[in-house]
Design an enzyme around this catalytic site. Structure first.
Site, PDB file in Angstrom:
ATOM      1  CE  LYS B  97       7.157 -11.508  -1.615  1.00  0.00           C
ATOM      2  NZ  LYS B  97       6.042 -10.805  -1.224  1.00  0.00           N
ATOM      3  N   GLY B 158       2.855  -1.825   0.904  1.00  0.00           N
ATOM      4  CA  GLY B 158       1.804  -1.393   1.530  1.00  0.00           C
ATOM      5  C   GLY B 158       1.673   0.136   1.321  1.00  0.00           C
ATOM      6  CB  ALA B 184       6.779  -4.199  -2.326  1.00  0.00           C
ATOM      7  N   GLY B 185       4.498  -1.798  -3.492  1.00  0.00           N
ATOM      8  CA  GLY B 185       4.266  -0.532  -3.459  1.00  0.00           C
ATOM      9  C   GLY B 185       3.450  -0.214  -4.538  1.00  0.00           C
ATOM     10  CB  THR B 207      -1.670  -3.205   0.049  1.00  0.00           C
ATOM     11  OG1 THR B 207      -0.910  -4.038   1.116  1.00  0.00           O
ATOM     12  CG2 THR B 207      -2.348  -2.139   0.823  1.00  0.00           C
TER      13      THR B 207
END
Lengths: 69, 258
Positions: B97, B158, B184-185, B207
């Site tokens: 990644k 995050g 992400a997010g 997260t």
């Protein structure tokens, strides 16, 4: 008498008694699973750890896998 | 539900996850097992020579989970290529990644360095999964240099802000010839479901699972959301309309009583 040399391992000086990358990992008592070794900016493949000789003042870097996203 | 192929590897779960931010290795494993994820990310760091670190590798390998090392911490293409080479040695995988974010405050991926690193890593035989901004042009360029998928962000890493980039994700999904993994997010299962409903091939969530009060239960919620989203996508969602359209037939109900 043993030939003790000084290496820089992850930027810290270390007195080293062996000869090869494999000897260094034994001396540090580190597992061989999940880690990688580089001399300066060049990766040393596992297959040549036992035959790669370390010399005085070399910069050795040892990396391990950790948790991350 | 169809499976997902990346570089010849078949995944039955479209939920990828990470190993970061868990309170313990046990909590991490319980969460990953509940999620059903078959691909999880790991990082690489200089070893602490004075202390033994938690061994998270062994339980992951015992459960047959495929490992995806990331290049987190790299600030340039050169550093990322070095990190990928180290990861290939440490974890015995050519999957990586690719993430290059020089700014620690917003962790925005550096498009220029990422494209350069991707091109070099593909040449060196890596399966490259690049984490990028939701930039349709960049995603096309990454596909052209041989990346096996693209991983555009929903919102900052995050941040739990969900799919702030939705209009651009729609374009990326529509154009892409390689799998699109929204990374992400993603803060809630509904964000993950929406990404899959839109036609994203998978999501990567870390997260939101790891910091939940009950990580394993949250991971199960994400698993169900991803499956629901994919099933809905494959079933064909109805079009959105401005006007109402009755679900019941307009029969002469009152008239029929007389």
């Amino acid at each position: 008498m043993s030939n003790e040399i000084t290496l820089y391992v992850n930027d810290s000086p270390l007195s080293f008694l062996g000869k090869t990358v494999m000897d260094l990992l034994h001396q540090l008592d580190k597992p061989s699973q999940g880690i990688a070794v580089a001399i300066d900016q060049t990766v040393v493949p596992k297959s040549v750890w036992a035959t790669t000789m370390l010399e005085s003042d070399m910069n050795v870097f040892i990396f391990e896998s950790i948790a991350g996203g | 539900m169809s499976s997902l192929m990346i570089a010849g590897h078949e995944f039955s779960s479209r939920l990828f996850t990470g190993t970061g931010k868990y309170a313990s290795a046990d909590a991490m494993m319980a969460s990953i097992n509940a999620s059903g994820s078959e691909l999880v990310t790991l990082s690489l760091r200089r070893m602490d020579l004075k202390h033994q670190s938690d061994n998270i590798l062994q339980p992951l390998q015992q459960h047959g989970i495929k490992l995806l090392p990331n290049t987190s911490g790299a600030r340039t293409a050169k550093e990322a290529v070095f990190a990928a080479q180290l990861a290939r040695e440490a974890l015995e995988t050519n999957w990586v990644k690719l993430e290059i974010h020089p700014d620690p405050r917003y962790l925005m991926p550096d498009a220029i360095e990422t494209l350069a690193a991707a091109e070099e890593l593909v040449k060196q035989g890596f399966v490259v999964m690049p984490y990028v901004h939701a930039d349709p042009v960049l995603c096309k360029r990454l596909e052209e240099v041989g990346c096996q998928c693209v991983m555009p962000l929903g919102s900052p890493i995050g941040s739990n802000m969900g799919l702030a980039s939705k209009p651009f994700l729609d374009i990326i999904i529509e154009q892409s010839q390689v799998p699109v993994i929204v990374d992400a997010g993603i803060g809630a299962p509904s964000d993950a479901a929406l990404a899959l409903e839109m036609g994203a091939d998978a999501v990567l969530v870390n997260t939101a699972m790891a910091v939940a009060q009950n990580p394993a239960q949250m991971s199960l919620a994400f698993k169900m959301a991803v499956e629901a989203g994919r099933l809905a996508y494959e079933s064909g969602l109805g079009e959105k309309r401005q006007q109402a359209q009755a679900s019941s037939p307009f029969t002469d109900f009152v008239g029929s009583l007389s």
